[in-house]
Write a protein that holds these residues in place. Sequence first.
Motif, PDB file in Angstrom:
ATOM      1  N   LEU A 107     -11.691  12.719  10.726  1.00  0.00           N
ATOM      2  CA  LEU A 107     -10.643  11.686  10.741  1.00  0.00           C
ATOM      3  C   LEU A 107      -9.845  11.753  12.040  1.00  0.00           C
ATOM      4  O   LEU A 107      -9.565  10.719  12.655  1.00  0.00           O
ATOM      5  N   GLN A 108      -9.496  12.965  12.444  1.00  0.00           N
ATOM      6  CA  GLN A 108      -8.756  13.119  13.709  1.00  0.00           C
ATOM      7  C   GLN A 108      -9.551  12.531  14.864  1.00  0.00           C
ATOM      8  O   GLN A 108      -9.007  11.853  15.734  1.00  0.00           O
TER       9      GLN A 108
ATOM     10  N   GLU B  70     -20.274  19.645  14.891  1.00  0.00           N
ATOM     11  CA  GLU B  70     -20.839  18.326  14.615  1.00  0.00           C
ATOM     12  C   GLU B  70     -19.726  17.339  14.256  1.00  0.00           C
ATOM     13  O   GLU B  70     -19.706  16.203  14.718  1.00  0.00           O
ATOM     14  N   ALA B  71     -18.783  17.821  13.444  1.00  0.00           N
ATOM     15  CA  ALA B  71     -17.667  16.949  13.045  1.00  0.00           C
ATOM     16  C   ALA B  71     -16.856  16.522  14.257  1.00  0.00           C
ATOM     17  O   ALA B  71     -16.362  15.393  14.334  1.00  0.00           O
ATOM     18  N   SER B  72     -16.733  17.422  15.222  1.00  0.00           N
ATOM     19  CA  SER B  72     -15.869  17.138  16.363  1.00  0.00           C
ATOM     20  C   SER B  72     -16.567  16.281  17.407  1.00  0.00           C
ATOM     21  O   SER B  72     -15.963  15.890  18.389  1.00  0.00           O
ATOM     22  N   GLY B  76     -17.715   7.796  19.319  1.00  0.00           N
ATOM     23  CA  GLY B  76     -16.559   6.930  19.496  1.00  0.00           C
ATOM     24  C   GLY B  76     -15.262   7.707  19.625  1.00  0.00           C
ATOM     25  O   GLY B  76     -14.201   7.144  19.820  1.00  0.00           O
ATOM     26  N   SER B  77     -15.361   9.023  19.512  1.00  0.00           N
ATOM     27  CA  SER B  77     -14.159   9.843  19.624  1.00  0.00           C
ATOM     28  C   SER B  77     -13.606   9.789  21.043  1.00  0.00           C
ATOM     29  O   SER B  77     -14.340   9.693  22.017  1.00  0.00           O
ATOM     30  N   PHE B  83     -11.647  20.115  18.706  1.00  0.00           N
ATOM     31  CA  PHE B  83     -11.340  20.111  17.277  1.00  0.00           C
ATOM     32  C   PHE B  83     -10.024  20.824  17.037  1.00  0.00           C
ATOM     33  O   PHE B  83      -9.577  21.640  17.830  1.00  0.00           O
ATOM     34  N   ASP B  84      -9.401  20.454  15.934  1.00  0.00           N
ATOM     35  CA  ASP B  84      -8.151  21.039  15.486  1.00  0.00           C
ATOM     36  C   ASP B  84      -8.442  22.467  15.028  1.00  0.00           C
ATOM     37  O   ASP B  84      -9.145  22.680  14.045  1.00  0.00           O
TER      38      ASP B  84
END
Lengths: 427, 427
Positions: A107-108, B70-72, B76-77, B83-84
């Motif tokens: 989401l971030q 992968e999440a980070s 489109g980011s 990452f947090d």
Amino acid sequence: MSAPPSAPRSNLPSKPRLVMKFGGTSVADMDRIRSAAARVRREVDAGYEVAVIVSAMAGETNRLVAHVREASETPGSNSPGFFDAREYDSVVASGEQVTSGLLAITLQEMGVPARSWAGWQVPVRTSAAHGAARIEEIDTAKLDERFAMGMHAVIAGFQGVSAEGRITTLGRGGSDTTAVAFAAALGAERCDIYTDVDGVYTTDPRIERRARKLERISFEEMLELASLGAKVLQTRSVELAMNYGVKLMVRSSFSDDPGTLVCPEEEIVEKNVVSGIAAERGQAKVTLLKVADRPGVAASIFGSLADGGVNVDMIVQNISEEGHTDMTFSCAEDDVQRARSLLENAKDAIGYREIVVDEDVAKVSVVGVGMRSHSGVAKTMFGALAADGVNIKVITTSEIKVSVLIDRKYMELAVQSLHSAFGLDKG
Amino acid sequence: MSAPPSAPRSNLPSKPRLVMKFGGTSVADMDRIRSAAARVRREVDAGYEVAVIVSAMAGETNRLVAHVREASETPGSNSPGFFDAREYDSVVASGEQVTSGLLAITLQEMGVPARSWAGWQVPVRTSAAHGAARIEEIDTAKLDERFAMGMHAVIAGFQGVSAEGRITTLGRGGSDTTAVAFAAALGAERCDIYTDVDGVYTTDPRIERRARKLERISFEEMLELASLGAKVLQTRSVELAMNYGVKLMVRSSFSDDPGTLVCPEEEIVEKNVVSGIAAERGQAKVTLLKVADRPGVAASIFGSLADGGVNVDMIVQNISEEGHTDMTFSCAEDDVQRARSLLENAKDAIGYREIVVDEDVAKVSVVGVGMRSHSGVAKTMFGALAADGVNIKVITTSEIKVSVLIDRKYMELAVQSLHSAFGLDKG
């Protein structure tokens, strides 16, 4: 119900709130997690303060449970297969913790301010009944604070923390319950349950191709359908939603179709006499022949079964003849051997001649709030089954449901026949 | 150091205490976990109150980190790859939580009363530097209470909780640090680090077959060896052990051989002049030719490098000639391209003629507390290397260490030659 929402907020929220719950298949891998995140962003863009409840990634809970089972079967153990439910909970709850962190990061990345919350961080206070804990209180103070700062919440479902500070889990399917409890506590406008089906159907579409998705269904009907084996929502979550007036929307995480709204009966304008047909395959019928017809005999039969952990469903007692009667009940097929041995052990105490077990039965039920005011439901139902030559073995009724036990081989036929008899294929 | 133990206990413990730490390969699967549990039981049977610190099952942390990466990298980011760290910590810390629960169950199965503790449950209070947090305080009150009830502790390593209530991790290898901090806080008699090697060796046995396991080594020597790349113990954990006088035992979880005790120098009766030879392959040598020999030039060179995150190891400045000098330093091979571009960008500010990079070097060091009182170490070392035709490029010394930079192809030869020259193969 034991999940009172927190005290009503003194200040009305500046924005409407929404709870979105994603099940295991909806967060099965990073692609699915990104797709879930995109849905969350859409709701955030629409102006909601969003609390997302997540399950473990599909397969994770099973993997963790397998580890626990292996640990508990240590050779030389005095109690193989037993495990400390507190440890089980701590191990298994890690699955949701992982998903919540990954979704928060995603989401971030998409520009949505969000953070993850484990059950103990919120905190979600539960009973100490590890593995089947009940939510006692959700303290939303910290969440409220974050919402006020524009921060959305990703909450690990299925878990909480006991008074002792141990991690608890609510049992399988507990993420639905978490979602509804948060919707109540946060005063959410709605609780959207994203799953791998796109709503609640008039019957199982695998049995009847003409099954239609319902736009709306009442809590009462959903409760009957959930407990009858329509595995869309966990029974407890529907009870909780009904008690706190939380509107539930069942919808697909794989499509954008509108789902089914589960809501109070009053909000359904066109009530069907019958809303759905439920079918349950794995049933068994047990009959005790020639039971002495004296006070206390039913108590001794069903007391023995309850003590032995057998969940009895339908019960029928024949008319007494010459001081004896036949007692019939149904239970899950998986429980029938246990039921038999419990009853055999109690044979002298109960007093009966013989046990007859029929393991080849199914239960078919018609459910609808409209039948309260329509007496013809049973007649239509029995007529339709008779016309197809389906013999009815046991009948039970409630205010909004008629269930019959029939030979299992007729189950599909019965569902199709009833679906048509009640006009459900016509919309 | 920032990990003070909790206040000394007012009542002396009725039993001696032991901290046992099992790394990832020592809890890689249920067989290994059972083997670890058997070792714990042995110590419990011997009369210890045991606190076990566990890592994640081998491979788990990597799996979780891969998910985070992968999440980070969501398409489109705005900040791909970022990452947090708070979410990273929450995801990654779940690995140790799982192991602690599984080991607790296994111990219970073996008849050892035990429970798991996540970092936040103890609590292990840390700084908020997520991903590299420092332990600030371990509150042992709850553990003490449980020990008094005969309950042993299985603690998730590598993690703690920030003042804000978020899960923190101490960074890779942090489980060693967790173990030492608990040993200090609990007043443990010893901290046993179970790993996949059976102790500290006089040198890497893959390089020199006659390498011998040391029975004892001093904290100071271990610190030099740890920072020199003998990957047995994390540097920070050795520092902490030294500061709080925690005796560390490095031992194998795959055999019953006695390990190596890391202890204060005073407890080592027969001090070797040299205790060990360390070798580090991935080094690079960088020389700036014709640097203006004026005040501030070293500061401007090494300031640029430090600001750019390059960790400089050895530094040598030649004798000045005609107002110019050559400046040589070593760094990790992985950092050398960054170092080169940082220096090229600062060329005008520094003032030099040319950069010469030698990426084909290795560092070999001899370490021993005994060399404080023996001046002949450098002579023996340089003599042995010269006899084998090994050219020395850079030399640095500390009180208990002499390091040289040499051509990488001579690294194994140098180690073997020095091992023999200092009589380490003779015991």
